[in-house]
Structure formats: structure tokens, C-alpha cells
Design a protein around this motif. Structure first.
Motif, short mmCIF file in Angstrom:
data_model
loop_
_atom_site.label_atom_id
_atom_site.label_comp_id
_atom_site.label_asym_id
_atom_site.label_seq_id
_atom_site.Cartn_x
_atom_site.Cartn_y
_atom_site.Cartn_z
N GLY A 1 46.88 30.33 28.19
CA GLY A 1 45.77 29.76 28.94
C GLY A 1 46.01 29.63 30.43
N LYS A 2 47.21 29.96 30.87
CA LYS A 2 47.50 29.88 32.30
C LYS A 2 46.76 30.98 33.06
N LEU A 3 46.38 30.66 34.30
CA LEU A 3 45.62 31.57 35.13
C LEU A 3 46.51 32.17 36.21
N PHE A 4 46.47 33.50 36.32
CA PHE A 4 47.30 34.21 37.28
C PHE A 4 46.42 34.92 38.31
N THR A 5 46.92 35.00 39.55
CA THR A 5 46.26 35.80 40.57
C THR A 5 46.72 37.26 40.46
N GLY A 6 46.16 38.12 41.28
CA GLY A 6 46.56 39.52 41.25
C GLY A 6 48.00 39.74 41.64
N ILE B 1 38.74 33.91 25.26
CA ILE B 1 39.19 35.03 26.08
C ILE B 1 40.64 35.36 25.75
N LYS B 2 40.91 36.62 25.47
CA LYS B 2 42.23 37.03 25.00
C LYS B 2 43.23 37.14 26.14
N ASP B 3 44.48 37.21 25.77
CA ASP B 3 45.57 37.39 26.72
C ASP B 3 45.34 38.65 27.55
N GLY B 4 45.40 38.51 28.88
CA GLY B 4 45.15 39.64 29.76
C GLY B 4 43.71 39.80 30.17
N GLY B 5 42.81 38.94 29.66
CA GLY B 5 41.40 39.02 30.03
C GLY B 5 41.17 38.60 31.47
N ILE B 6 40.07 39.08 32.03
CA ILE B 6 39.70 38.77 33.42
C ILE B 6 38.56 37.76 33.40
N VAL B 7 38.71 36.67 34.19
CA VAL B 7 37.68 35.63 34.23
C VAL B 7 37.30 35.32 35.68
N ARG B 8 36.05 34.89 35.84
CA ARG B 8 35.57 34.42 37.14
C ARG B 8 35.46 32.90 37.06
N ARG C 1 39.44 43.51 39.46
CA ARG C 1 40.84 43.14 39.50
C ARG C 1 40.94 41.71 40.02
N PRO C 2 41.92 40.93 39.54
CA PRO C 2 42.05 39.55 40.01
C PRO C 2 42.35 39.48 41.50
N HIS C 3 41.89 38.40 42.13
CA HIS C 3 42.12 38.21 43.56
C HIS C 3 43.57 37.80 43.83
N PRO C 4 44.06 38.03 45.05
CA PRO C 4 45.40 37.57 45.40
C PRO C 4 45.38 36.09 45.76
N SER C 5 46.53 35.45 45.72
CA SER C 5 46.63 34.03 46.05
C SER C 5 46.23 33.79 47.50
#
Length: 405
Positions: free
Chosen positions: A303-308, A321-328, A359-363
Motif C-alpha cells: 500500500g505504500k506510494l512511490f514516486t517515479g 489496486i494491485k502491486d505496481g498499479g498507477i494511481v492519481r 508514468r508516476p511523477h518525480p518527488s
């Protein structure tokens, strides 16, 4: 003088690192070429998808989302489209992974100067590839969608493989070329940024600042050059003011002059903008005021959220939402705190899936949005820093002159 043992080890490590970087860039080019050519075949629809070979030169790590979403049920013979869709998605993912991604400027680089950095006005629009080979030119969005097809090469007399990194603005129907990966069969991605920019200006736009042609439906479009200059105070101000009068502007791009074109996030290419250089300064969710922020992140299995750039910035409430899924994710600006130099979102208000491949945004983008909400003008930081650097260099030059006299 004979080099010492330590110097020999350092030299060997540098050569190994250089070789690794070169191999990675070659792999980038091969993957990009492969994905573009296969998607072109799918667009033409001249051969059956089941007979196409999607394996050469591409290994499994291009499939960054859940593989189950990309597999085709062998028993499903309902339509040709049911076989085509997953493979098109795979090619789109391959393209997304190969783009050079920009960080956002949230602190002044220690080596920022006219000797080490370039500045370029960054056009507003859709980031895309321009892919030309033979007498065909196609343009694709960063997600792989086809924008335009031309029955000609827009570069007169050049018919070898050419790939540009560009921005397309639909309002003025213009492609703004910002970088080059391949030109007439030659790999330029390993060249320094300053060399690539000079190549574009001197080989493609040497006589005209724009090239016009019509697509397959007769629509008139233009290809234009975006000039990169030495990062001086004067050039930064010129890029910010003059460019806005010539084309739709969305801030500036700073790039390290000796940096090659690499896939993924590049900390030596930095976006920056303020209210005078962009109409798209604040990124705010629909139906929310400016105190709310939005960002795109990756969900891990716990459940942890990662940036690009692989920074943990929060935790998602229980979801399917599965592991590796992209969320807004949507959150209030007061929920964004800083843990040292890194952002952390203490409370997610809403989340959903983006409407298309992203693609996920950067920090650094999250931090940048936080700073501008705090009324920080980061572009002004750059101008003030360069002004101080130029004044210091001028004083040092005067001091040397006095000592010589």
C-alpha cells in the motif's frame, strides 16, 4: 609521471562506468526503434498481428504493469482487435519507459553557470516522438498514441532513421523539436546535450527556423526549432520574455551541457516556471480550489506510494489496486510535509486510476508545487544566483587584471 595504484583503479572504474552508460544508451535506441516500427506496422494494419514477431531485442522488463493485463486468452477468437490491443499496450509501455524525464528545479545546482548549463524555453503542448524513416514520418505521444502521419520526410534529402524528442501544440499546429536521439541512421543519444542542440540548429534549421508540410489528410503543420543557449542571466531572461511572444510557453528547461540523452529521470535536466512564463503553474484537481494538489504515483504491494524516482511519499488506504498499479492521488497542501529533503503525504483525500497510460511523477514535482503555493518564485532564484555568479566572476577578473598591472 607514472600513475599510482589508486589512480589506475579510479581510471578503470571510470572506463567501466562509461561502458555501462554506452550500453544502456544503445539499448534505449534499440528499444525505441523496435517499439516505433512495430506500432507503425500495427497502424498500417498490413499484416496479421498473430504473425508478427514482438520478441527481438526487447526483454521482459519493458512490461512494467501487471502482466495479466497484457496477456491474450488463446481461446479468444472474437476479433482481431482482441489480439491487437495487448500488444499495442506493450509497445506503448516500451515507448513510455524510453523517454528522458525531467526533474523539477527545487534547489540551485552547485555548478549552475554558463560554462556547465544550457537554458531553453519549453513549449506548452504534448510531449511526443517524431519518427522518420524512408519517405514516411509519424509522430506519437509519450503514451504511444499516433498524432500525425506524413507521406514524406520533413527533412529534405534525409531518409535514414531519425528520431526527435519534441512538443506538439495543437492550437498553433506546430511541432517544437527539443532534442534528437537518431539522425539519418546515426546514434546521437550518447553525444553531449550541447552537441545535440548545435546539431539540430546547424543541420536541420540552418537556413529556416521552421519547416512546413502537410499530413496524409492535407492538414498543414509546422516543425520548428527551439534554441538552447548558455545559461547566463541575460539568456534566462530572454528565454522567459522573448519566447512567450513567439510561441506558447510553459516555463524553461535547464540542462547540463555534457549530459547524454538517457531514459528515465535525469537529474541534470530540470524544469522551472513561474506565473510569467506559464499559464499552467498550479496543478489542481477538478472541482477543488488551489489548496488541493494532485500527483500520479505507483502503489506497492503493502500500500505504500512511490514516486517515479522511487521515493516513498505516503500510504494508500485499502484498495483493490494491485502491486505496481498507477494511481492519481488528491490531497490538501497541509497534508504535505517535508521529512528532511523529501516530501511525504500524511493524508490522501481521494484516489483513482488515470484515464490513460501515465508514468508516476518525480518527488521534485511535488516539492515544486508546494513551493509555488508558498509564493516562492524559483525562476527568480535562478536569475539572482546567476547575477551573483557573474558579478563574482567580474570582480575576480578585475582583481587578476590589477595584479598583472
Amino acid at each position: 609521471m607514472e600513475p599510482t595504484g589508486i589512480e589506475k583503479v579510479r581510471s578503470l572504474k571510470f572506463k567501466i562506468h562509461e561502458e555501462t552508460q554506452r550500453n544502456q544508451r544503445e539499448e534505449l535506441i534499440n528499444r525505441s526503434r523496435f517499439a516505433l516500427e512495430k506500432m507503425d506496422k500495427l497502424d498500417n494494419d498490413k499484416e496479421d498481428v498473430k504473425d508478427m514477431d514482438f520478441s527481438p531485442d526487447i526483454d521482459d522488463n519493458i512490461f512494467t504493469e501487471d502482466e495479466g493485463n497484457q496477456m491474450v486468452d488463446e481461446g479468444d477468437e472474437k476479433s482481431k482487435e482482441s489480439k491487437r490491443r495487448p500488444r499495442v499496450k506493450a509497445m506503448k509501455l516500451a515507448l513510455i519507459n524510453q523517454f528522458q524525464r525531467y526533474h523539477w528545479l527545487v534547489e540551485i545546482p552547485p555548478d549552475l553557470s554558463s560554462d556547465s548549463w544550457l537554458v531553453m524555453p519549453f513549449p506548452a503542448g504534448i510531449r511526443c516522438f517524431i519518427h522518420s524513416k524512408g519517405k514516411k514520418t509519424r509522430t506519437r505521444t509519450i503514451e504511444g498514441g499516433l498524432l500525425h502521419l506524413f507521406d514524406q520526410s520533413f527533412i529534405p534529402g534525409k531518409h535514414g532513421l531519425t528520431i526527435f524528442d519534441a512538443v506538439y501544440n495543437e492550437t498553433v499546429r506546430t511541432y517544437y523539436i527539443i532534442d534528437v536521439l537518431y539522425f539519418n541512421g546515426s546514434d546521437l543519444s550518447s553525444s553531449h546535450a550541447e552537441v545535440r542542440q548545435f546539431f539540430i540548429e546547424s543541420n536541420i534549421f540552418s537556413t529556416n527556423q521552421s519547416i512546413s508540410c502537410t499530413d496524409q489528410f492535407g492538414a498543414f503543420l509546422t516543425f520548428r526549432n527551439v534554441k538552447a543557449r548558455k545559461c547566463t542571466k541575460e539568456n534566462v531572461l530572454s528565454a522567459a520574455k522573448t519566447s512567450r511572444m513567439t510561441f506558447p510557453l510553459d516555463g524553461l528547461l535547464l540542462m547540463q551541457s555534457e549530459e547524454p540523452y538517457i531514459s528515465g529521470w535525469n537529474k541534470y535536466t530540470l524544469r522551472v516556471k513561474n506565473e510569467y512564463t506559464s499559464d499552467y503553474l498550479l496543478e489542481t484537481p477538478k472541482n477543488r480550489d488551489a489548496t488541493y494538489m494532485t500527483t500520479i504515483l505507483t502503489v506497492a504491494g503493502d500500500g505504500k506510494l512511490f514516486t517515479g524516482d522511487n521515493v516513498i511519499v505516503g500510504e494508500l488506504p485499502e484498495s483493490k489496486i494491485k502491486d505496481g498499479g498507477i494511481v492519481r492521488c488528491t490531497f490538501h497542501q497541509e497534508s504535505l510535509i517535508m521529512k528532511g529533503d523529501l516530501p511525504y503525504i500524511s493524508k490522501i483525500e481521494e484516489f483513482d486510476r488515470p484515464p490513460f497510460l501515465r508514468r508516476p511523477h518525480p518527488s521534485t514535482k511535488i516539492i515544486f508545487q508546494k513551493l509555488i503555493r508558498e509564493k516562492k518564485d524559483i525562476l527568480e532564484w535562478v536569475v539572482n544566483y546567476l547575477e551573483a555568479e557573474e558579478r563574482e566572476n567580474f570582480d575576480e577578473a578585475n582583481q587578476v587584471g590589477l595584479e598583472i598591472e
